[in-house]
Design an enzyme around this catalytic site. Structure first.
Site, PDB file in Angstrom:
ATOM      1  N   PHE A 190       0.859  -1.189   0.000  1.00 18.29           N
ATOM      2  CA  PHE A 190       0.000   0.000   0.000  1.00 18.29           C
ATOM      3  C   PHE A 190       0.890   1.232   0.000  1.00 18.29           C
ATOM      4  CE2 PHE A 190      -2.442   3.472   1.802  1.00 18.29           C
ATOM      5  CZ  PHE A 190      -3.579   3.407   1.012  1.00 18.29           C
TER       6      PHE A 190
ATOM      7  N   ASP B 281       9.267   2.566   1.707  1.00 17.81           N
ATOM      8  CA  ASP B 281       8.109   3.277   2.241  1.00 17.81           C
ATOM      9  C   ASP B 281       7.992   2.907   3.719  1.00 17.81           C
ATOM     10  OD1 ASP B 281       5.583   3.981   3.141  1.00 17.81           O
ATOM     11  OD2 ASP B 281       4.550   3.430   1.287  1.00 17.81           O
TER      12      ASP B 281
ATOM     13  N   LYS C 108       2.568   9.252   8.600  1.00 15.97           N
ATOM     14  CA  LYS C 108       1.840   8.782   9.781  1.00 15.97           C
ATOM     15  C   LYS C 108       2.352   9.296  11.133  1.00 15.97           C
ATOM     16  CE  LYS C 108      -0.927   5.130   7.952  1.00 15.97           C
ATOM     17  NZ  LYS C 108      -0.600   4.580   6.649  1.00 15.97           N
TER      18      LYS C 108
HETATM   19  C1  LIG Z   1      -0.882   4.962   5.237  1.00 13.21           C
HETATM   20  C2  LIG Z   1       0.167   4.600   4.257  1.00 13.21           C
HETATM   21  C3  LIG Z   1       0.368   5.368   3.099  1.00 13.21           C
HETATM   22  C4  LIG Z   1      -0.522   6.526   2.700  1.00 13.21           C
HETATM   23  O1  LIG Z   1      -0.486   7.557   3.614  1.00 13.21           O
HETATM   24  P1  LIG Z   1      -1.614   8.730   3.524  1.00 13.21           P
HETATM   25  O2  LIG Z   1      -1.162   9.710   4.557  1.00 13.21           O
HETATM   26  O3  LIG Z   1      -2.929   8.086   3.828  1.00 13.21           O
HETATM   27  O4  LIG Z   1      -1.567   9.273   2.159  1.00 13.21           O
HETATM   28  C5  LIG Z   1       1.406   5.004   2.262  1.00 13.21           C
HETATM   29  N1  LIG Z   1       2.204   3.961   2.542  1.00 13.21           N
HETATM   30  C6  LIG Z   1       2.050   3.217   3.648  1.00 13.21           C
HETATM   31  C7  LIG Z   1       2.983   2.082   3.920  1.00 13.21           C
HETATM   32  C8  LIG Z   1       1.010   3.491   4.533  1.00 13.21           C
HETATM   33  O5  LIG Z   1       0.835   2.722   5.608  1.00 13.21           O
END
Ligand SMILES: *Cc1c(COP(=O)(O)O)cnc(C)c1O
Length: 396
Positions: A137, A222, A251
């Site tokens: 994600f 990420d 986050k």
């Molecule tokens: C939550 C998340 C995102 C997206 O972050 P947003 O602030 O919702 O755009 C991207 N990568 C990872 C691994 C995430 O957990």
């Protein structure tokens, strides 16, 4: 307004994209949040791995209150001391060289994708392709949902941007086979969060790093969910003995104030020139003050160590529940305070029953209970969650 009126008004006027629980939250303190009717919940989801210091943490509240009284925003046409401190702090904790500040995770990844392409344009004869992993994600913008190798996030938004390809996660042979002369970067979560707390084998990320070095491909990690101490070190990659070329954060970084970042080596970051990327809000004084306060609290309150020890304690407790309910829980996995319990049934009912009993957790990938609490929780809080979960599992 009463609870029903609030829910109704949001349903009437908010675009219908969220499946919300039928509670209205009003405030929080430490690891607890309270709804409009005064009911207390122990929050082991923390705004989806965001509230790393819990709720209403005094140092974070003081930092943003003080900053709000001085300067909330001024754009990136000017310098501010809080931003200077934040970028210096992020360079120090990451081992990388240059930071760009954004407002969310998707935006951080979007920027990292742009930087990788720019770097490749300048250095690698126009390579452009980025390889990501199934069940990953990376966000909801067009490029990041294309990077997100899950059809449910992509359907209906075609045509998708080109230049992405997907491989099974944690399969180094598949990755080797997928690298082509057009590959400019590999983008991975060190531990997949939304995909179900999927762990890499111990040597997978090192093998990915070696592959990238051999092929002249950038490694983008990420760490939006795994970063900021979640797994017991500031970044998860520090436990796998590697350094990426670009890392993304969001986050936990602002403890709840929206902020994202991508951090790169000088070699890569220097391919951005003036005007190549930008953001009106990114790294504004308020968000920067929040980031500095969170980083300071992680350090001063020993939260990396706490994430490790209390995380181990939670993991052990979940393993006990697995032994007790082997027909319901088949695996417990994760690191630090990023843990998942693999179920044999959909997790939704368990999550709802826990909520009724005053415990907030969530379920990801349909059948994985996810635990991403604040990093400053104590064993008593873990005991409270385990007791509720035990009672819920016993009732099934
Ligand atoms: C939550 C998340 C995102 C997206 O972050 P947003 O602030 O919702 O755009 C991207 N990568 C990872 C691994 C995430 O957990």
């Amino acid at each position: 307004m009463n609870t029903q009126d609030i829910i109704q008004r949001v349903e009437d006027h908010y675009m219908p994209v969220f499946a919300r629980y039928n509670i209205v939250l009003s405030h929080g303190e430490g690891p607890y949040v309270y709804d409009n009717d005064g009911k207390q919940y122990l929050d082991f989801l923390a705004g989806i791995a965001v509230n790393v210091l819990g709720h209403a943490h005094p140092a974070l509240v003081a930092a943003i209150t003080k900053q709000a009284g001085k300067l909330i925003h001024c754009s990136n046409l000017y310098y501010t001391e809080v931003q200077a401190k934040l970028v210096r702090n992020l360079v120090a904790v990451s081992g990388l060289d240059k930071v760009f500040l954004a407002n969310s995770g998707a935006e951080a990844n979007e920027g990292a994708i742009k930087l990788a392409r720019k770097y490749a344009k300048k250095n690698n004869d126009g390579k452009f392709e980025i390889i990501t992993a199934q069940h990953c994600f990376h966000g909801r913008t067009l490029a990041t949902l294309t990077a997100t190798a899950q059809p449910k996030y992509q359907e209906g938004y075609e045509p998708l941007p080109g230049g992405f390809s997907y491989v099974p996660y944690n399969d180094i042979e598949a990755l080797k086979a997928a690298v082509t002369e057009n590959t400019c970067a590999i983008l991975l979560e060190p531990i997949q969060g939304e995909g179900g707390i999927n762990m890499p084998d111990d040597n997978y990320l090192q093998q990915v790093r070696e592959l990238c070095d051999q092929k002249g491909v950038l490694l983008i990690l990420d760490e939006i969910q795994t970063g900021m101490g979640r797994t017991g070190t500031m970044f998860a990659y520090q436990q796998y003995g590697i350094v990426p070329d670009i890392v993304t954060l969001a986050k936990g970084l602002g403890g709840g104030v929206p902020i994202g970042a991508f951090i790169a080596s000088d070699k890569v970051a220097s391919s951005f020139k003036s005007g190549d990327h930008g953001s009106t809000f990114g790294g504004n004084p308020l968000a920067s003050a929040a980031g500095n306060a969170v980083l300071a609290a992680i350090e001063e309150e020993g939260l990396l160590e706490n994430a490790k020890t209390v995380g181990n304690y939670l993991e052990k407790g979940l393993l006990v529940l697995q032994t007790k309910y082997p027909k319901l829980i088949t695996q417990v996995r994760g690191k630090g305070l990023m843990l998942g319990a693999q179920l044999t049934v959909p997790g939704r009912d368990i999550v709802n029953s826990c909520l009724e009993k005053g415990v907030i957790i969530n379920c990801t990938a349909g059948d994985v209970l996810r635990f991403v609490p604040p990093l400053n929780i104590k064993r008593v809080h873990v005991d409270e969650v385990l007791a509720v979960l035990d009672a819920v599992l016993a009732s099934l």
